[in-house]
Design an enzyme around this catalytic site. Sequence first.
Site, PDB file in Angstrom:
ATOM      1  N   LEU A  19       0.878 -14.346  32.645  1.00  0.00           N
ATOM      2  CA  LEU A  19       1.156 -14.689  30.896  1.00  0.00           C
ATOM      3  C   LEU A  19       0.552 -16.145  31.183  1.00  0.00           C
ATOM      4  O   LEU A  19      -0.316 -16.845  30.231  1.00  0.00           O
ATOM      5  CB  LEU A  19       1.575 -14.933  30.111  1.00  0.00           C
ATOM      6  CG  LEU A  19       3.536 -13.700  29.711  1.00  0.00           C
ATOM      7  CD1 LEU A  19       4.478 -14.590  28.657  1.00  0.00           C
ATOM      8  CD2 LEU A  19       1.991 -12.624  29.091  1.00  0.00           C
ATOM      9  N   GLY A  20      -0.100 -16.436  32.809  1.00  0.00           N
ATOM     10  CA  GLY A  20      -0.456 -17.179  33.124  1.00  0.00           C
ATOM     11  C   GLY A  20      -2.032 -17.593  32.484  1.00  0.00           C
ATOM     12  O   GLY A  20      -2.669 -16.403  32.156  1.00  0.00           O
ATOM     13  N   GLN A  21      -2.466 -17.979  33.571  1.00  0.00           N
ATOM     14  CA  GLN A  21      -4.606 -18.506  33.532  1.00  0.00           C
ATOM     15  C   GLN A  21      -4.667 -16.989  33.972  1.00  0.00           C
ATOM     16  O   GLN A  21      -5.784 -16.357  33.516  1.00  0.00           O
ATOM     17  CB  GLN A  21      -4.832 -19.289  33.952  1.00  0.00           C
ATOM     18  CG  GLN A  21      -6.592 -19.644  33.249  1.00  0.00           C
ATOM     19  CD  GLN A  21      -7.674 -20.549  34.528  1.00  0.00           C
ATOM     20  OE1 GLN A  21      -6.930 -21.084  35.252  1.00  0.00           O
ATOM     21  NE2 GLN A  21      -8.706 -21.033  33.800  1.00  0.00           N
ATOM     22  N   ASP A  51      11.930 -14.857  37.446  1.00  0.00           N
ATOM     23  CA  ASP A  51      11.924 -15.928  37.485  1.00  0.00           C
ATOM     24  C   ASP A  51      12.658 -15.903  38.815  1.00  0.00           C
ATOM     25  O   ASP A  51      12.757 -15.123  39.675  1.00  0.00           O
ATOM     26  CB  ASP A  51      13.268 -16.850  37.668  1.00  0.00           C
ATOM     27  CG  ASP A  51      13.589 -18.323  38.036  1.00  0.00           C
ATOM     28  OD1 ASP A  51      12.911 -17.941  38.509  1.00  0.00           O
ATOM     29  OD2 ASP A  51      14.303 -19.019  38.015  1.00  0.00           O
ATOM     30  N   TYR A  98       0.788 -29.004  46.760  1.00  0.00           N
ATOM     31  CA  TYR A  98      -0.189 -27.625  45.872  1.00  0.00           C
ATOM     32  C   TYR A  98      -1.327 -27.306  47.558  1.00  0.00           C
ATOM     33  O   TYR A  98      -0.880 -26.247  47.846  1.00  0.00           O
ATOM     34  CB  TYR A  98      -1.086 -28.536  44.891  1.00  0.00           C
ATOM     35  CG  TYR A  98      -1.589 -27.216  44.739  1.00  0.00           C
ATOM     36  CD1 TYR A  98      -1.742 -26.612  43.850  1.00  0.00           C
ATOM     37  CD2 TYR A  98      -2.815 -26.891  44.671  1.00  0.00           C
ATOM     38  CE1 TYR A  98      -1.925 -25.271  43.557  1.00  0.00           C
ATOM     39  CE2 TYR A  98      -4.005 -25.899  44.408  1.00  0.00           C
ATOM     40  CZ  TYR A  98      -3.183 -24.940  43.926  1.00  0.00           C
ATOM     41  OH  TYR A  98      -3.928 -24.007  43.019  1.00  0.00           O
ATOM     42  N   LYS A 129       0.065 -24.486  49.747  1.00  0.00           N
ATOM     43  CA  LYS A 129      -1.156 -23.522  49.715  1.00  0.00           C
ATOM     44  C   LYS A 129      -1.957 -22.641  51.090  1.00  0.00           C
ATOM     45  O   LYS A 129      -1.737 -21.525  51.438  1.00  0.00           O
ATOM     46  CB  LYS A 129      -3.371 -23.404  49.075  1.00  0.00           C
ATOM     47  CG  LYS A 129      -2.491 -23.729  47.757  1.00  0.00           C
ATOM     48  CD  LYS A 129      -2.018 -21.888  47.327  1.00  0.00           C
ATOM     49  CE  LYS A 129      -2.459 -21.900  46.268  1.00  0.00           C
ATOM     50  NZ  LYS A 129      -1.643 -20.955  45.228  1.00  0.00           N
TER      51      LYS A 129
HETATM   52  C1  AKB Z   1      -6.094 -26.645  40.498  1.00  0.00           C
HETATM   53  O1  AKB Z   1      -7.124 -27.355  40.096  1.00  0.00           O
HETATM   54  O2  AKB Z   1      -5.049 -26.869  40.418  1.00  0.00           O
HETATM   55  C2  AKB Z   1      -6.766 -24.923  40.413  1.00  0.00           C
HETATM   56  C3  AKB Z   1      -7.134 -24.871  42.013  1.00  0.00           C
HETATM   57  C4  AKB Z   1      -8.620 -24.575  42.415  1.00  0.00           C
HETATM   58  O3  AKB Z   1      -6.160 -23.849  42.701  1.00  0.00           O
HETATM   59  N1  AKB Z   1      -8.074 -24.752  39.575  1.00  0.00           N
END
Ligand code: AKB
Length: 321
Positions: free
Chosen positions: A10-12, A52, A141, A145
């Site tokens: 349901l995300g972007q 989840d 983040y 990644k």
């Molecule tokens: C974010 O801004 O965190 C994402 C991405 C570029 O991974 N849209």
Amino acid sequence: MKKILITGALGQIGSELLVKLREVYGTDHVVATDIRKNDSEIALSGPFEILDVTDSKRMFEIAKNHQVDTIIHLAALLSATAEAKPLLAWNLNMGGLVNALEVARELSCQFFTPSSIGAFGPTTPKENTPQETIQRPTTMYGVNKVAGELLCDYYFHKFGVDTRGIRFPGLISYVTPPGGGTTDYAVEIYYEAVKRGKYTSYIEKGTFMDMMYMPDALKAIITLMEANAAQIKHRNAFNVTAMSVAPEMIASEIRKHIPEFEIEYHVDPARQAIAESWPNSIDPSAAREEWGFAAEYNLQTMTSDMLEKLSKKYSPSTMAK
Ligand code: AKB
């Protein structure tokens, strides 16, 4: 014919990818999962399970019961939220990923998960960032990644799981807004242009980041997943992009359609710092050479389409329905 399980449906990305995959492979061939269910058409239009992604047992049961052969793992926190809640991000982003990879290993599934321009950092070459280069991100983040790309490589080499991934730039769409990302301004600006004729950007004028329109992102995922394995060298993960833009460039493109549109700047230091640690533009030539990646939309064509679609979405007659 593939039988696909999607997490974060349901995300972007998920909400549009789900529709596209159901068009291509058939409704019953795509099992949507998310942590919550809503009453959107997407959630009600085919198989849907609450999941989840940190619950490995449930993920395995759903995948086994539906006899899936492909997993598209999208559930994750984006950069700004991950930076505000780093421990939660580690647990969700890495915990969810390793659970999904384990299910793929146990059930011999093909596997896709997105990486990001966030996998690069301040010591990465900023212009035309190569496919293979320095990856020392300074955000949680980004750490997730890079670790995710390596983990997917590991599952391929160690267990033979057919893992594939793409480093997405900011994705722009009119269907489901993103949440908690650094590039979200490039979506909000279109919504605010249509709704109010002005926008206050939290990203500073002159800050360049790569962006891509959602139809190109969906096409990229499907093309990469369908590509012959023998052609793919950089499986986790490929640089892709459609445009490198700064906020004032989007604003001036919007002004061609809405001449009175105004942009102001009220910079959010946290998201600005993330943006500045990312590349200005990345080089997608490996994706082009290995599986024929080509973006169809540029800033002009994307802006026309976004404004047309959002004007319809927010026109008084549509809103009254
Ligand atoms: C974010 O801004 O965190 C994402 C991405 C570029 O991974 N849209």
